[in-house]
Design a protein around this motif. Structure first.
Motif, PDB file in Angstrom:
ATOM      1  N   GLU A  23       2.061   5.311  -7.520  1.00 15.31           N
ATOM      2  CA  GLU A  23       0.802   5.553  -8.235  1.00 15.31           C
ATOM      3  C   GLU A  23       0.043   6.769  -7.701  1.00 15.31           C
ATOM      4  N   GLY A  24       0.478   7.304  -6.600  1.00 15.79           N
ATOM      5  CA  GLY A  24      -0.216   8.426  -5.982  1.00 15.79           C
ATOM      6  C   GLY A  24      -0.859   8.007  -4.667  1.00 15.79           C
ATOM      7  N   LEU A  25      -1.005   8.956  -3.781  1.00 15.64           N
ATOM      8  CA  LEU A  25      -1.520   8.702  -2.442  1.00 15.64           C
ATOM      9  C   LEU A  25      -2.880   8.001  -2.470  1.00 15.64           C
ATOM     10  N   LEU A  26      -3.759   8.418  -3.354  1.00 14.55           N
ATOM     11  CA  LEU A  26      -5.090   7.817  -3.425  1.00 14.55           C
ATOM     12  C   LEU A  26      -5.008   6.322  -3.722  1.00 14.55           C
ATOM     13  N   SER A  27      -4.108   5.921  -4.587  1.00 11.99           N
ATOM     14  CA  SER A  27      -3.943   4.504  -4.910  1.00 11.99           C
ATOM     15  C   SER A  27      -3.531   3.702  -3.677  1.00 11.99           C
ATOM     16  N   GLY A  28      -2.624   4.239  -2.885  1.00  8.99           N
ATOM     17  CA  GLY A  28      -2.195   3.573  -1.657  1.00  8.99           C
ATOM     18  C   GLY A  28      -3.328   3.441  -0.655  1.00  8.99           C
ATOM     19  N   ILE A  29      -4.095   4.503  -0.520  1.00 12.42           N
ATOM     20  CA  ILE A  29      -5.229   4.483   0.407  1.00 12.42           C
ATOM     21  C   ILE A  29      -6.292   3.497  -0.059  1.00 12.42           C
ATOM     22  N   SER A  85       0.839  -1.204   0.000  1.00 15.00           N
ATOM     23  CA  SER A  85       0.000   0.000   0.000  1.00 15.00           C
ATOM     24  C   SER A  85       0.872   1.253   0.000  1.00 15.00           C
ATOM     25  N   VAL A  86       1.929   1.243   0.788  1.00  7.34           N
ATOM     26  CA  VAL A  86       2.844   2.384   0.838  1.00  7.34           C
ATOM     27  C   VAL A  86       3.528   2.567  -0.513  1.00  7.34           C
ATOM     28  N   ARG A  87       3.968   1.454  -1.094  1.00  5.24           N
ATOM     29  CA  ARG A  87       4.617   1.535  -2.416  1.00  5.24           C
ATOM     30  C   ARG A  87       3.652   2.048  -3.470  1.00  5.24           C
ATOM     31  N   GLY A 107       1.144   3.977  -2.981  1.00  6.28           N
ATOM     32  CA  GLY A 107       0.971   5.400  -2.705  1.00  6.28           C
ATOM     33  C   GLY A 107       2.122   6.226  -3.229  1.00  6.28           C
ATOM     34  N   GLY A 108       3.335   5.664  -3.186  1.00  7.03           N
ATOM     35  CA  GLY A 108       4.505   6.397  -3.678  1.00  7.03           C
ATOM     36  C   GLY A 108       4.612   6.414  -5.185  1.00  7.03           C
TER      37      GLY A 108
END
Length: 123
Positions: A96-102, A89-91, A93-94
């Protein structure tokens, strides 16, 4: 419980955990081969399926008993992986963008909770 039974339980949990980890690797690699590397679908599938199976198990047997410990804590504990999911999830977010991680983290958590609830109902 006596020391012999405690040791036997520990050995069984460890053995089942090793089997679960092997099954996790097989499942993750097969799912990723089909879905590609863009998103960590292998880990998602492992965690949702493992949550469902844990729900079925705990709905069918005594939660503190030998069977629940060996198959729940050992096998399914080795099979599922919360820490890998969080790292992914952290990766996401880094890269693909924060929304993708969330979305990945929330989707995994929601999927696992729903799968466990369905599993409890199936048992």
């Amino acid at each position: 419980m006596n020391l012999f039974l405690d040791l036997l339980t520990l050995i069984c949990i460890c053995a089942a955990g090793g089997v679960g980890a092997g099954l996790r690797w097989l499942t993750e690699t097969r799912v990723q081969a089909v879905t590609g590397d863009r998103l960590p679908w292998g880990t998602f599938v492992v965690n949702v399926v493992g949550s469902f199976l844990l729900g079925v198990l705990l709905g069918a047997v005594s939660p503190g008993g030998f069977t629940a410990q060996v198959f729940g804590l050992g096998l399914l504990g080795g099979y599922t992986t919360f820490s890998s999911s969080i790292v992914q999830s952290v990766r996401a977010g880094g890269s693909e963008g924060l929304l993708s991680g969330i979305v990945h983290a929330a989707g995994t958590a929601l999927g696992c909770v729903l799968a466990a609830l369905i599993g409890l109902q199936v048992a």
